[in-house]
Design a protein around this motif. Structure first.
Motif, PDB file in Angstrom:
ATOM      1  N   THR A  43      11.586 -14.286  16.908  1.00 61.90           N
ATOM      2  CA  THR A  43      10.477 -13.413  17.298  1.00 61.90           C
ATOM      3  C   THR A  43      10.546 -13.058  18.784  1.00 61.90           C
ATOM      4  O   THR A  43       9.550 -12.644  19.376  1.00 61.90           O
ATOM      5  CB  THR A  43       9.125 -14.072  16.980  1.00 61.90           C
ATOM      6  OG1 THR A  43       9.067 -15.358  17.616  1.00 61.90           O
ATOM      7  CG2 THR A  43       8.944 -14.239  15.479  1.00 61.90           C
ATOM      8  N   ASP A  44      11.719 -13.217  19.392  1.00 65.16           N
ATOM      9  CA  ASP A  44      11.889 -12.846  20.789  1.00 65.16           C
ATOM     10  C   ASP A  44      11.519 -11.380  20.982  1.00 65.16           C
ATOM     11  O   ASP A  44      11.911 -10.516  20.204  1.00 65.16           O
ATOM     12  CB  ASP A  44      13.349 -13.040  21.219  1.00 65.16           C
ATOM     13  CG  ASP A  44      13.815 -14.482  21.044  1.00 65.16           C
ATOM     14  OD1 ASP A  44      12.960 -15.355  20.852  1.00 65.16           O
ATOM     15  OD2 ASP A  44      15.040 -14.718  21.074  1.00 65.16           O
ATOM     16  N   ALA A  45      10.761 -11.110  22.022  1.00 67.68           N
ATOM     17  CA  ALA A  45      10.345  -9.755  22.392  1.00 67.68           C
ATOM     18  C   ALA A  45       9.341  -9.144  21.420  1.00 67.68           C
ATOM     19  O   ALA A  45       9.002  -7.970  21.531  1.00 67.68           O
ATOM     20  CB  ALA A  45      11.547  -8.819  22.537  1.00 67.68           C
ATOM     21  N   VAL A  46       8.848  -9.928  20.473  1.00 72.82           N
ATOM     22  CA  VAL A  46       7.775  -9.472  19.598  1.00 72.82           C
ATOM     23  C   VAL A  46       6.452  -9.898  20.240  1.00 72.82           C
ATOM     24  O   VAL A  46       6.249 -11.077  20.511  1.00 72.82           O
ATOM     25  CB  VAL A  46       7.893 -10.084  18.190  1.00 72.82           C
ATOM     26  CG1 VAL A  46       6.707  -9.666  17.325  1.00 72.82           C
ATOM     27  CG2 VAL A  46       9.199  -9.656  17.534  1.00 72.82           C
ATOM     28  N   PHE A  47       5.565  -8.946  20.485  1.00 74.32           N
ATOM     29  CA  PHE A  47       4.281  -9.301  21.096  1.00 74.32           C
ATOM     30  C   PHE A  47       3.499 -10.183  20.128  1.00 74.32           C
ATOM     31  O   PHE A  47       3.302  -9.810  18.978  1.00 74.32           O
ATOM     32  CB  PHE A  47       3.464  -8.055  21.446  1.00 74.32           C
ATOM     33  CG  PHE A  47       2.287  -8.369  22.328  1.00 74.32           C
ATOM     34  CD1 PHE A  47       2.430  -8.403  23.697  1.00 74.32           C
ATOM     35  CD2 PHE A  47       1.052  -8.665  21.779  1.00 74.32           C
ATOM     36  CE1 PHE A  47       1.343  -8.703  24.521  1.00 74.32           C
ATOM     37  CE2 PHE A  47      -0.031  -8.972  22.595  1.00 74.32           C
ATOM     38  CZ  PHE A  47       0.119  -8.992  23.969  1.00 74.32           C
ATOM     39  N   PRO A  48       3.051 -11.347  20.567  1.00 76.74           N
ATOM     40  CA  PRO A  48       2.447 -12.317  19.641  1.00 76.74           C
ATOM     41  C   PRO A  48       1.020 -11.969  19.249  1.00 76.74           C
ATOM     42  O   PRO A  48       0.309 -11.251  19.955  1.00 76.74           O
ATOM     43  CB  PRO A  48       2.482 -13.618  20.448  1.00 76.74           C
ATOM     44  CG  PRO A  48       2.391 -13.169  21.883  1.00 76.74           C
ATOM     45  CD  PRO A  48       3.148 -11.875  21.942  1.00 76.74           C
ATOM     46  N   PHE A  53       1.351 -18.766  13.282  1.00 77.54           N
ATOM     47  CA  PHE A  53       1.599 -18.029  12.042  1.00 77.54           C
ATOM     48  C   PHE A  53       2.599 -16.879  12.178  1.00 77.54           C
ATOM     49  O   PHE A  53       3.058 -16.350  11.168  1.00 77.54           O
ATOM     50  CB  PHE A  53       0.281 -17.451  11.503  1.00 77.54           C
ATOM     51  CG  PHE A  53      -0.745 -18.481  11.163  1.00 77.54           C
ATOM     52  CD1 PHE A  53      -0.408 -19.651  10.497  1.00 77.54           C
ATOM     53  CD2 PHE A  53      -2.080 -18.291  11.512  1.00 77.54           C
ATOM     54  CE1 PHE A  53      -1.360 -20.607  10.202  1.00 77.54           C
ATOM     55  CE2 PHE A  53      -3.036 -19.241  11.202  1.00 77.54           C
ATOM     56  CZ  PHE A  53      -2.684 -20.408  10.546  1.00 77.54           C
ATOM     57  N   ASP A  54       2.939 -16.472  13.394  1.00 74.35           N
ATOM     58  CA  ASP A  54       3.742 -15.265  13.563  1.00 74.35           C
ATOM     59  C   ASP A  54       5.147 -15.398  12.977  1.00 74.35           C
ATOM     60  O   ASP A  54       5.854 -16.383  13.209  1.00 74.35           O
ATOM     61  CB  ASP A  54       3.872 -14.920  15.050  1.00 74.35           C
ATOM     62  CG  ASP A  54       2.602 -14.330  15.621  1.00 74.35           C
ATOM     63  OD1 ASP A  54       1.678 -14.048  14.841  1.00 74.35           O
ATOM     64  OD2 ASP A  54       2.535 -14.159  16.858  1.00 74.35           O
ATOM     65  N   LEU A  58       0.813  -1.209   0.000  1.00 75.50           N
ATOM     66  CA  LEU A  58       0.000   0.000   0.000  1.00 75.50           C
ATOM     67  C   LEU A  58       0.852   1.267   0.000  1.00 75.50           C
ATOM     68  O   LEU A  58       0.372   2.335  -0.387  1.00 75.50           O
ATOM     69  CB  LEU A  58      -0.931   0.013   1.216  1.00 75.50           C
ATOM     70  CG  LEU A  58      -1.933  -1.137   1.327  1.00 75.50           C
ATOM     71  CD1 LEU A  58      -2.881  -0.896   2.489  1.00 75.50           C
ATOM     72  CD2 LEU A  58      -2.710  -1.343   0.039  1.00 75.50           C
ATOM     73  N   CYS A  59       2.103   1.142   0.433  1.00 77.97           N
ATOM     74  CA  CYS A  59       2.982   2.309   0.512  1.00 77.97           C
ATOM     75  C   CYS A  59       4.033   2.336  -0.597  1.00 77.97           C
ATOM     76  O   CYS A  59       4.870   3.248  -0.632  1.00 77.97           O
ATOM     77  CB  CYS A  59       3.671   2.348   1.874  1.00 77.97           C
ATOM     78  SG  CYS A  59       2.543   2.628   3.252  1.00 77.97           S
ATOM     79  N   GLY A  60       4.015   1.354  -1.494  1.00 77.44           N
ATOM     80  CA  GLY A  60       4.926   1.386  -2.618  1.00 77.44           C
ATOM     81  C   GLY A  60       6.361   1.022  -2.305  1.00 77.44           C
ATOM     82  O   GLY A  60       7.292   1.544  -2.924  1.00 77.44           O
ATOM     83  N   VAL A  61       6.567   0.114  -1.338  1.00 74.81           N
ATOM     84  CA  VAL A  61       7.918  -0.347  -1.014  1.00 74.81           C
ATOM     85  C   VAL A  61       7.960  -1.878  -1.078  1.00 74.81           C
ATOM     86  O   VAL A  61       6.966  -2.531  -1.395  1.00 74.81           O
ATOM     87  CB  VAL A  61       8.375   0.161   0.370  1.00 74.81           C
ATOM     88  CG1 VAL A  61       8.426   1.678   0.390  1.00 74.81           C
ATOM     89  CG2 VAL A  61       7.462  -0.358   1.483  1.00 74.81           C
ATOM     90  N   VAL A  62       9.138  -2.422  -0.785  1.00 75.99           N
ATOM     91  CA  VAL A  62       9.351  -3.866  -0.837  1.00 75.99           C
ATOM     92  C   VAL A  62       9.296  -4.440   0.574  1.00 75.99           C
ATOM     93  O   VAL A  62       9.741  -3.800   1.533  1.00 75.99           O
ATOM     94  CB  VAL A  62      10.724  -4.192  -1.483  1.00 75.99           C
ATOM     95  CG1 VAL A  62      10.985  -5.700  -1.496  1.00 75.99           C
ATOM     96  CG2 VAL A  62      10.794  -3.633  -2.901  1.00 75.99           C
ATOM     97  N   GLY A  63       8.755  -5.641   0.716  1.00 73.80           N
ATOM     98  CA  GLY A  63       8.749  -6.313   2.010  1.00 73.80           C
ATOM     99  C   GLY A  63       8.728  -7.809   1.828  1.00 73.80           C
ATOM    100  O   GLY A  63       8.178  -8.314   0.853  1.00 73.80           O
ATOM    101  N   ILE A  64       9.356  -8.536   2.743  1.00 72.21           N
ATOM    102  CA  ILE A  64       9.357  -9.998   2.681  1.00 72.21           C
ATOM    103  C   ILE A  64       8.755 -10.583   3.948  1.00 72.21           C
ATOM    104  O   ILE A  64       9.085 -10.164   5.061  1.00 72.21           O
ATOM    105  CB  ILE A  64      10.780 -10.576   2.476  1.00 72.21           C
ATOM    106  CG1 ILE A  64      10.733 -12.116   2.472  1.00 72.21           C
ATOM    107  CG2 ILE A  64      11.761 -10.057   3.510  1.00 72.21           C
ATOM    108  CD1 ILE A  64      12.032 -12.810   2.107  1.00 72.21           C
ATOM    109  N   ARG A  65       7.823 -11.515   3.743  1.00 78.32           N
ATOM    110  CA  ARG A  65       7.379 -12.378   4.842  1.00 78.32           C
ATOM    111  C   ARG A  65       8.238 -13.620   4.754  1.00 78.32           C
ATOM    112  O   ARG A  65       8.058 -14.463   3.872  1.00 78.32           O
ATOM    113  CB  ARG A  65       5.912 -12.760   4.702  1.00 78.32           C
ATOM    114  CG  ARG A  65       5.429 -13.611   5.880  1.00 78.32           C
ATOM    115  CD  ARG A  65       4.140 -14.330   5.598  1.00 78.32           C
ATOM    116  NE  ARG A  65       3.564 -14.891   6.804  1.00 78.32           N
ATOM    117  CZ  ARG A  65       3.917 -16.044   7.373  1.00 78.32           C
ATOM    118  NH1 ARG A  65       4.858 -16.793   6.818  1.00 78.32           N
ATOM    119  NH2 ARG A  65       3.325 -16.474   8.469  1.00 78.32           N
ATOM    120  N   PRO A  66       9.205 -13.783   5.650  1.00 77.77           N
ATOM    121  CA  PRO A  66      10.128 -14.920   5.551  1.00 77.77           C
ATOM    122  C   PRO A  66       9.508 -16.213   6.047  1.00 77.77           C
ATOM    123  O   PRO A  66       8.425 -16.232   6.640  1.00 77.77           O
ATOM    124  CB  PRO A  66      11.286 -14.488   6.447  1.00 77.77           C
ATOM    125  CG  PRO A  66      10.649 -13.617   7.474  1.00 77.77           C
ATOM    126  CD  PRO A  66       9.518 -12.904   6.778  1.00 77.77           C
TER     127      PRO A  66
END
Length: 270
Positions: free
Chosen positions: A23-28, A33-34, A8-16
């Motif tokens: 994912t340590d310290a990432v709020f689940p 699937f995270d 939506l913002c016109g950039v590149v992104g990867i879902r690895p």
């Protein structure tokens, strides 16, 4: 949220691939699937971010000759519900790749609807499990829409979750079969461009009943199958909002997918 905001913002992104980046310290949200991935202005920037986060020091393959690419569009009515801006972007990219000699085919995805249902069921139960105590003790801390969605998710029966997990394992075991003879799948990241702010319950056009439904429609299934995917912006007409095209790779082959993404980007920029 990597591919959708990137598109939506016109950039590149990867879902690895899951488990590749800690994912340590990432709020689940949903532990089944995270995963997290970087966004950048181009594929090279995404490669750098991905390599640092994944702790990968080996060189990434350079772009290949696009004439060697074997890509496939998904032949399904669900994946043809595009607004005109997105359709023009897709058609222009397919034409550019074809001119460069890439082999573009179509592949059926009969399990697409099942993948969407599995995503909703599994994510719903796991999100409620994470938020249940906070929902009960301090519901006023939630945005009303988020709270409403969590309350609806709490009504998913336990047996449906158990059945969904079992089915998920079977589908992931055969995910590579859809890519036999192909380098990657090619499809829009989202079937619509960015909707207006606060537009949550309006008709999104092209058969989509709401923007949230449309925005998730082409991303959730590949996450269910744990297939890595990269979104790349494609040129649009003056005044049009950004459009992202998604390249979906083989299970666990993030390196190969990033090389393909570099090739596709080079075709776009040529």
């Amino acid at each position: 949220s990597v591919r959708i905001p990137a598109a939506l913002c016109g950039v590149v992104g990867i879902r690895p691939s899951m488990g590749l980046i800690p994912t340590d310290a990432v709020f689940p949200l949903s532990w089944t699937f995270d995963t997290v991935g970087p966004l950048a202005s181009d594929v090279d920037g995404t490669v750098i971010g991905w390599a640092v986060l994944a702790g990968v020091s080996s060189p990434i393959a350079a772009p290949t000759d696009p004439a060697n690419l074997r890509l496939s569009l998904v032949a399904d009515e669900w994946f043809d519900r595009l607004d005109e801006t997105v359709r023009r972007g897709q058609d222009a990219l397919v034409q550019a790749l074809t001119v460069c000699g890439a082999k573009i085919s179509t592949v059926a995805m009969p399990e697409a609807a099942e993948l969407r249902n599995l995503y909703v069921t599994i994510q719903s139960v796991e999100a409620v499990a994470i938020h249940r105590e906070r929902m009960d003790q301090a519901p006023e801390l939630y945005d009303p829409e988020v709270l409403q969605r969590l309350q609806a998710a709490a009504r998913v029966p336990a047996h449906e979750y158990a059945v969904a997990l079992r089915r998920l394992g079977a589908l992931r075991a055969t995910a590579a079969e859809r890519l036999v003879g192909l380098d990657a799948l090619l499809l829009p990241t989202t079937p619509i461009v960015a909707p207006p702010l606060n537009a949550r319950d309006i008709d999104a056009g092209s058969g989509w009943t709401s923007p949230p439904q449309a925005l998730l429609a082409y991303c959730a299934g590949w996450g269910v199958l744990d297939l890595p995917a990269v979104t790349i912006p494609v040129p649009t007409a003056p005044g049009d909002l950004p459009v992202g095209m998604q390249v979906v790779g083989h299970p666990g082959d993030d390196l190969g997918l990033l090389a393909i993404a570099r090739t596709v980007e080079a075709v776009i920029e040529a």
